[in-house]
Scaffold this motif. Structure first.
Motif, PDB file in Angstrom:
ATOM      1  N   ALA A  16      27.663 -69.662  43.775  1.00 49.31           N
ATOM      2  CA  ALA A  16      26.992 -68.708  44.661  1.00 49.31           C
ATOM      3  C   ALA A  16      25.878 -67.966  43.927  1.00 49.31           C
ATOM      4  N   ILE A  17      26.128 -67.624  42.671  1.00 49.51           N
ATOM      5  CA  ILE A  17      25.105 -66.946  41.873  1.00 49.51           C
ATOM      6  C   ILE A  17      23.902 -67.856  41.660  1.00 49.51           C
ATOM      7  N   ALA A  18      24.157 -69.115  41.365  1.00 48.32           N
ATOM      8  CA  ALA A  18      23.056 -70.060  41.166  1.00 48.32           C
ATOM      9  C   ALA A  18      22.220 -70.210  42.434  1.00 48.32           C
ATOM     10  N   TYR A  65      14.939 -57.498  52.789  1.00 48.27           N
ATOM     11  CA  TYR A  65      16.385 -57.280  52.668  1.00 48.27           C
ATOM     12  C   TYR A  65      17.118 -58.246  53.603  1.00 48.27           C
ATOM     13  N   ASN A  66      17.150 -59.506  53.216  1.00 52.36           N
ATOM     14  CA  ASN A  66      17.742 -60.496  54.120  1.00 52.36           C
ATOM     15  C   ASN A  66      18.431 -61.623  53.353  1.00 52.36           C
ATOM     16  N   ILE A  67      18.773 -61.380  52.090  1.00 56.51           N
ATOM     17  CA  ILE A  67      19.400 -62.429  51.286  1.00 56.51           C
ATOM     18  C   ILE A  67      20.762 -62.794  51.877  1.00 56.51           C
ATOM     19  N   PRO A  68      21.119 -64.061  52.002  1.00 56.19           N
ATOM     20  CA  PRO A  68      22.444 -64.421  52.513  1.00 56.19           C
ATOM     21  C   PRO A  68      23.558 -63.863  51.626  1.00 56.19           C
ATOM     22  N   GLY A  69      24.650 -63.450  52.251  1.00 59.65           N
ATOM     23  CA  GLY A  69      25.772 -62.899  51.513  1.00 59.65           C
ATOM     24  C   GLY A  69      25.504 -61.523  50.950  1.00 59.65           C
ATOM     25  N   ARG A  70      24.570 -60.807  51.561  1.00 63.19           N
ATOM     26  CA  ARG A  70      24.201 -59.477  51.094  1.00 63.19           C
ATOM     27  C   ARG A  70      25.415 -58.555  51.026  1.00 63.19           C
ATOM     28  N   GLY A  73      22.553 -60.728  56.239  1.00 64.75           N
ATOM     29  CA  GLY A  73      21.534 -61.558  55.637  1.00 64.75           C
ATOM     30  C   GLY A  73      21.319 -62.836  56.418  1.00 64.75           C
ATOM     31  N   ALA A  74      20.349 -63.622  55.985  1.00 60.36           N
ATOM     32  CA  ALA A  74      20.043 -64.884  56.649  1.00 60.36           C
ATOM     33  C   ALA A  74      21.248 -65.813  56.629  1.00 60.36           C
ATOM     34  N   GLY A  75      21.274 -66.738  57.574  1.00 57.05           N
ATOM     35  CA  GLY A  75      22.448 -67.578  57.730  1.00 57.05           C
ATOM     36  C   GLY A  75      22.620 -68.649  56.676  1.00 57.05           C
ATOM     37  N   SER A  76      21.561 -68.990  55.944  1.00 59.77           N
ATOM     38  CA  SER A  76      21.646 -70.039  54.936  1.00 59.77           C
ATOM     39  C   SER A  76      20.501 -69.871  53.950  1.00 59.77           C
ATOM     40  N   ALA A  77      20.588 -70.596  52.831  1.00 63.32           N
ATOM     41  CA  ALA A  77      19.512 -70.542  51.851  1.00 63.32           C
ATOM     42  C   ALA A  77      18.208 -71.065  52.438  1.00 63.32           C
ATOM     43  N   ASP A  78      18.277 -72.125  53.202  1.00 64.05           N
ATOM     44  CA  ASP A  78      17.064 -72.675  53.801  1.00 64.05           C
ATOM     45  C   ASP A  78      16.451 -71.686  54.798  1.00 64.05           C
TER      46      ASP A  78
END
Length: 463
Positions: free
Chosen positions: A306-308, A249-254, A264-269
């Protein structure tokens, strides 16, 4: 539809959950004894079903051309069938006249290939029928049928009882093959509260009803080094020969639409690094993992870009578990029956890498009844077609169903504890019972993820 934030946990002694033999055969039929209802059995419109003395009664018309012109069966939930597994179909049947009829275990899609296709004769004496066979289908969209038409002679009545379709394969090929049952988290919030509050009048009740039951542990930014956190949890479960359930449970923009569980995490990377370490820490040890609750349902406040980006991250996550955790059954979250239409969710699951993992999860941290969740999962699988997958249901708080509220609503109740089957592939406690959804409802003033004994007792009593 926000979700909980799990609290940090302490390293404390193990507590184990005694379960029945994990290698027992698995029953695939729902309501094969017909004590009070025909649900979820279906029939053609010319063959009405009813319950008669605890048996299923089918009124079969005369004058039909084909056996399948008058039939009934069970496919809700759709049966998950596997190749090269041993199955046994059995039942008791009789009729008002001697008739040769047909039963199949088959794919519920044209051209309906069967893994079992058997003719048998019934008469006025109730007889027991049984066949053991090896599966030839790999599908989450199976069904059992009884085909009663296409015969010389007039109308007749057919009775059946004690219908059973058993997967005889040890552990049904699940991670339970490698363990002796579900793991009870000794450091769950309710377990820690029980240990620290021995003199509280609520302690015994919470310990018996909640703290000693298997439930998931949630991992996110609060977990510290994710490799260490997951490795420690998995290692303790493995040492106890139990199957752990984890939630990533750490997706960015949760919780993008402004709920109580943002973060969530700070970035996609950063997320990709985190989830790769998560999967690596599990390695070859057995586990069940729920991937990012709400992440595919909570699109309303996100633009196309954002969805992509989110889909790319989740797709990456599914590949990590596929490649690095071979004994993990991972499930991609599919929201709940009241959130996203089943067909829309099927498309989102497919785009996010459902094909890479075991299946999908339903009702995480929500309250919909198991029957509602199973109907939704079956509808998602219908839309998925040949790509249909098994699903699991969160039953932690669905004992009284939903009242339309999502954040600490009153009157909810604990659901069925963790088990294999029960309408889905597994019923699991994914939300930790007693953990607050946020500063809302009957949990006003209690932050998301904080355990409350009052909330726990409300769930125990259903008050």
């Amino acid at each position: 539809m926000p979700r909980l934030l799990a609290a940090a946990v302490l390293a404390l002694p193990l507590a184990l959950f005694a379960t029945p033999d994990a290698y027992a055969a698995t029953e695939l039929i729902t309501n094969g004894t017909f004590t009070s209802s025909t649900t979820p059995w279906w029939s053609t419109s010319n063959t009405p079903l009813s319950v008669d003395g605890g048996r299923l009664k089918a009124a079969v018309p005369g004058g039909t051309a084909n056996r399948w012109d008058a039939m009934f069966g069970e496919k809700s939930p759709a049966l998950t069938l596997h190749q090269n597994r041993s199955y046994t179909l059995s039942f008791d049947a009789s009729a008002t006249a001697t008739r040769a009829v047909r039963t199949t275990v088959q794919l519920n899609a044209d051209p309906y290939p069967a893994t079992l296709d058997q003719l048998f004769t019934v008469d006025t004496t109730a007889r027991h029928f049984s066949w053991t066979f090896t599966g030839t289908l790999e599908t989450a969209n199976g069904e059992i049928t009884f085909q009663l038409g296409g015969l010389t002679g007039g109308a007749y009545t057919f009775w059946i009882d004690n219908v059973s379709l058993v997967d005889n394969t040890a552990g049904s090929g699940s991670p339970l093959d490698l363990t002796s049952g579900f793991y009870v988290d000794p450091d769950s919030n309710p377990a820690v509260w029980v240990r620290n509050n021995g003199g509280d009048s609520r302690t015994a009740q919470i310990n018996s009803a909640i703290a000693t039951k298997p439930m998931a542990r949630w991992f996110g930014a609060w977990s510290g080094d994710i490799g260490t956190a997951v490795g420690s949890f998995i290692g303790a479960a493995d040492a106890a020969d139990k199957l752990p359930v984890l939630v990533a449970y750490n997706i960015p923009g949760r919780d993008a639409c402004g709920g109580h569980s943002g973060g969530g995490a700070g970035s996609a990377d950063a997320y990709k690094t985190w989830i790769a370490a998560f999967a690596t820490a599990i390695g070859s040890r057995p586990a069940v993992v729920i991937i990012e609750p709400d992440s595919l349902a909570d699109f309303n406040c996100m633009d196309t870009a954002a969805i992509a980006t989110r889909n790319d991250m989740i797709l990456y996550a599914t590949r990590q578990f596929h490649d690095k955790a071979p004994n993990t059954w991972a499930y991609l979250d599919a929201g709940n029956p009241g959130w996203v239409a089943a067909g829309t969710m099927a498309g989102r699951l497919s785009a996010a890498g459902l094909a890479n993992i075991r299946g999908f999860s339903i009702n995480v941290s929500n309250y919909y009844t198991t029957s509602d969740d199973v109907a939704y999962g079956t509808a998602v699988n219908t839309s998925l077609g040949s790509a249909a997958k098994p699903f699991v249901v969160d039953t932690s708080r669905n004992g009284n169903g939903t009242n339309g509220e999502w954040c600490n609503p009153a009157g909810r109740k604990l659901g069925v504890p963790a088990q294999v089957g029960g309408g889905a592939e597994m019923l699991l406690w994914l939300k930790v019972p007693g953990d607050s959804d946020g500063d809302c409802g009957i949990g006003a003033g209690i932050p998301a993820g904080q355990f409350s004994p009052d909330l726990a007792v409300h769930l125990i009593t259903g008050s």
